[in-house]
Design a protein around this motif. Structure first.
Motif, PDB file in Angstrom:
ATOM      1  N   VAL A 156      -7.846  30.409 -17.277  1.00  0.00           N
ATOM      2  CA  VAL A 156      -9.222  30.425 -16.768  1.00  0.00           C
ATOM      3  C   VAL A 156     -10.190  30.707 -17.907  1.00  0.00           C
ATOM      4  O   VAL A 156     -10.051  31.693 -18.630  1.00  0.00           O
ATOM      5  N   GLY A 157     -11.179  29.813 -18.047  1.00  0.00           N
ATOM      6  CA  GLY A 157     -12.181  29.957 -19.101  1.00  0.00           C
ATOM      7  C   GLY A 157     -12.257  28.707 -19.960  1.00  0.00           C
ATOM      8  O   GLY A 157     -11.852  27.619 -19.544  1.00  0.00           O
ATOM      9  N   ASP A 158     -12.778  28.842 -21.172  1.00  0.00           N
ATOM     10  CA  ASP A 158     -12.846  27.729 -22.121  1.00  0.00           C
ATOM     11  C   ASP A 158     -11.470  27.562 -22.756  1.00  0.00           C
ATOM     12  O   ASP A 158     -10.921  28.508 -23.333  1.00  0.00           O
ATOM     13  N   ILE A 159     -10.962  26.351 -22.670  1.00  0.00           N
ATOM     14  CA  ILE A 159      -9.575  26.147 -23.084  1.00  0.00           C
ATOM     15  C   ILE A 159      -9.389  24.757 -23.684  1.00  0.00           C
ATOM     16  O   ILE A 159     -10.089  23.809 -23.323  1.00  0.00           O
ATOM     17  N   LYS A 160      -8.459  24.664 -24.630  1.00  0.00           N
ATOM     18  CA  LYS A 160      -8.094  23.364 -25.191  1.00  0.00           C
ATOM     19  C   LYS A 160      -6.947  22.783 -24.376  1.00  0.00           C
ATOM     20  O   LYS A 160      -6.070  23.506 -23.910  1.00  0.00           O
ATOM     21  N   GLN A 161      -6.965  21.465 -24.244  1.00  0.00           N
ATOM     22  CA  GLN A 161      -5.957  20.789 -23.443  1.00  0.00           C
ATOM     23  C   GLN A 161      -5.659  19.425 -24.049  1.00  0.00           C
ATOM     24  O   GLN A 161      -6.573  18.710 -24.462  1.00  0.00           O
ATOM     25  N   THR A 162      -4.405  19.067 -24.100  1.00  0.00           N
ATOM     26  CA  THR A 162      -4.008  17.750 -24.613  1.00  0.00           C
ATOM     27  C   THR A 162      -3.827  16.791 -23.444  1.00  0.00           C
ATOM     28  O   THR A 162      -2.998  17.038 -22.563  1.00  0.00           O
ATOM     29  N   PRO A 163      -4.580  15.696 -23.401  1.00  0.00           N
ATOM     30  CA  PRO A 163      -4.419  14.722 -22.313  1.00  0.00           C
ATOM     31  C   PRO A 163      -3.020  14.097 -22.343  1.00  0.00           C
ATOM     32  O   PRO A 163      -2.413  13.969 -23.411  1.00  0.00           O
ATOM     33  N   PRO A 164      -2.495  13.692 -21.202  1.00  0.00           N
ATOM     34  CA  PRO A 164      -1.189  13.026 -21.165  1.00  0.00           C
ATOM     35  C   PRO A 164      -1.273  11.628 -21.754  1.00  0.00           C
ATOM     36  O   PRO A 164      -2.330  10.991 -21.705  1.00  0.00           O
ATOM     37  N   ILE A 295      -0.736  21.547 -15.119  1.00  0.00           N
ATOM     38  CA  ILE A 295       0.523  21.869 -14.444  1.00  0.00           C
ATOM     39  C   ILE A 295       1.659  21.986 -15.462  1.00  0.00           C
ATOM     40  O   ILE A 295       2.486  22.907 -15.407  1.00  0.00           O
ATOM     41  N   SER A 296       1.713  21.042 -16.394  1.00  0.00           N
ATOM     42  CA  SER A 296       2.749  21.087 -17.432  1.00  0.00           C
ATOM     43  C   SER A 296       2.657  22.374 -18.236  1.00  0.00           C
ATOM     44  O   SER A 296       3.669  23.049 -18.491  1.00  0.00           O
ATOM     45  N   ASP A 297       1.432  22.753 -18.627  1.00  0.00           N
ATOM     46  CA  ASP A 297       1.234  23.987 -19.404  1.00  0.00           C
ATOM     47  C   ASP A 297       1.565  25.219 -18.569  1.00  0.00           C
ATOM     48  O   ASP A 297       2.105  26.205 -19.088  1.00  0.00           O
ATOM     49  N   TYR A 298       1.257  25.169 -17.282  1.00  0.00           N
ATOM     50  CA  TYR A 298       1.550  26.296 -16.392  1.00  0.00           C
ATOM     51  C   TYR A 298       3.067  26.532 -16.338  1.00  0.00           C
ATOM     52  O   TYR A 298       3.553  27.667 -16.393  1.00  0.00           O
ATOM     53  N   GLY A 299       3.806  25.428 -16.222  1.00  0.00           N
ATOM     54  CA  GLY A 299       5.253  25.540 -16.193  1.00  0.00           C
ATOM     55  C   GLY A 299       5.816  26.105 -17.475  1.00  0.00           C
ATOM     56  O   GLY A 299       6.709  26.977 -17.460  1.00  0.00           O
ATOM     57  N   ARG A 300       5.272  25.642 -18.616  1.00  0.00           N
ATOM     58  CA  ARG A 300       5.738  26.158 -19.903  1.00  0.00           C
ATOM     59  C   ARG A 300       5.409  27.638 -20.061  1.00  0.00           C
ATOM     60  O   ARG A 300       6.190  28.398 -20.640  1.00  0.00           O
ATOM     61  N   ALA A 301       4.245  28.046 -19.549  1.00  0.00           N
ATOM     62  CA  ALA A 301       3.864  29.456 -19.630  1.00  0.00           C
ATOM     63  C   ALA A 301       4.811  30.336 -18.822  1.00  0.00           C
ATOM     64  O   ALA A 301       4.945  31.530 -19.098  1.00  0.00           O
ATOM     65  N   LEU A 302       5.490  29.739 -17.841  1.00  0.00           N
ATOM     66  CA  LEU A 302       6.470  30.470 -17.028  1.00  0.00           C
ATOM     67  C   LEU A 302       7.878  30.376 -17.633  1.00  0.00           C
ATOM     68  O   LEU A 302       8.858  30.747 -16.971  1.00  0.00           O
TER      69      LEU A 302
END
Length: 404
Positions: A156-164, A295-302
């Protein structure tokens, strides 16, 4: 006489319609365009567009008369959208009609969106969702409900994300998904983008539930029963992209934004259960955010992996499902005398309308109009009334005795 008269040039503006799952955005838009172009509601607008096109072609081209006639005959209403939805996804799609297409840029780049999404833990795929091929499988037994709940704040907040790589973003003029499908290596790495996640709500009631309708994805097998290699062998997957937590969370926790979390591996003899645990999230995000990547990042964080199985865009800007968003059935199943004026009201008042109230109002008006017409048609006019005379008003029959 109808309660509503369509006038030329009035049917231009922005509307929102619910796209169903299983259909691409372009095919859905083609279907809507066909429904509108063949409706009496847009008859005068389409005729005006054809007259304009005819005038332009006659003055600006060297086409033959027959070619010009065919072009004009096949002309459809001008239409565009304010952001695609994957075929798997459903929900709010913003549509611009006629001059309304000029207002779509805001919806493409400047507005916030809300998504409801479900994902299964333990598998990652080439696309990040259930339409892709399996890349990895990871254990899920270590994941607790507390971990799922606490992970939300990390994004939650300002975040970097890599598009699929399976996205319509272009690199050197070529969509990324073409590189993926053709097995051509990308000329350079996909650049992470800055997005904003305003909030993630974890639906605790079914967090890690295995009581759901989703079937575990299985690997594709060759003729010998051996799992096939996935099609991203020459390109990076979402698992290869950096894992970022939000700037706000990093500052609060005193950690770096880019982090390394290594998914757990199976011990010998271990394998995934038949029913994978599900996570259910509602995410408020900025334009440009890919929920599949989230979702992919959420899974990796777990310390495992995850792939999306359901996605519903429930809100875009102030357009919300079950409030001011049409369904296709509103245009195919309802009387044009009802949905025509409702749509024009939406073009006039925008996202402030409540569709349920408008449909009720105009349905009642059409019903009253039809009843009045039925009464009018069943009531004889003065010229056609049957004249009935009572027996007392008829001249009395005179007998022979009266004559004598």
């Amino acid at each position: 006489m109808s309660i509503y008269r369509y006038t030329r040039g009035t049917m231009n503006g922005i509307l929102a319609i619910e796209k169903p799952s299983g259909l691409s955005s372009s095919k859905f838009l083609d279907k809507l365009q066909s429904v509108f172009s063949n409706s009496v509601v847009f008859e005068k607008d389409l005729q005006a567009a054809k007259e304009l096109k005819l005038s332009q072609l006659k003055s600006d081209t060297k086409w033959t008369e027959q070619r010009i006639a065919n072009k004009v005959k096949n002309l459809k209403l001008k239409m565009g959208h304010g952001g695609t939805l994957d075929p798997l996804a459903s929900g709010v799609m913003i549509v611009g009609l006629g001059s309304g297409t000029k207002k779509l840029q805001y919806y493409l780049t400047g507005c916030n969106k809300t998504y409801k999404t479900k994902a299964l833990l333990g598998i990652s795929t080439t696309t990040g969702d259930s339409e892709g091929e399996i890349i990895t499988k990871n254990p899920v037994d270590h994941v607790t409900k507390e971990m799922v709940l606490n992970t939300a704040e990390k994004f939650v907040g300002d975040i970097k994300q890599t598009p699929p790589i399976f996205s319509a973003l272009k690199m050197n003029g070529k969509p990324l998904y073409d590189y993926a499908r053709e097995g051509i290596p990308l000329p350079k790495a996909i650049k992470p983008r800055e997005v904003k996640v305003f909030g993630i709500d974890v639906h605790e009631e079914d967090s890690l539930s295995t009581d759901h309708e989703f079937v575990k994805l299985e690997s594709q097998l060759d003729e010998n029963g051996v799992p096939k290699e996935h099609q991203l062998a020459n390109n990076p997957t979402l698992n290869d992209s950096p894992l970022y937590f939000s700037r706000e969370y990093s500052e609060k926790s005193g950690t770096e934004e880019e982090t390394k979390v290594i998914p757990k591996a199976f011990a010998e003899g271990e394998q995934l259960p038949e029913k994978l645990p599900m996570i259910h999230l509602t995410c408020d995000v900025s334009s440009g955010t890919y929920i599949r990547s989230l979702i992919s990042d959420y899974g990796r964080a777990l310390e495992t992996s995850a792939y999306m199985v359901e996605l519903i865009r429930s809100r875009q800007s102030a357009w919300e499902l079950n409030k001011n968003v049409f369904k296709m059935e509103d245009f195919t199943d309802r009387d044009p005398r009802v949905w025509g004026p409702v749509l024009e009201k939406v073009f006039q008042d925008g996202d402030k309308v409540i569709l349920e109230d408008l449909f009720k109002e105009y349905t009642e008006k059409v019903k009253s109009e039809d009843e009045a017409k039925e009464i009018e048609e069943s009531t004889p006019s003065d010229e056609t009334k049957d004249v009935t005379v009572s027996e007392s008003e008829l001249p009395k029959k005179r007998s022979i005795e009266d004559v004598e």
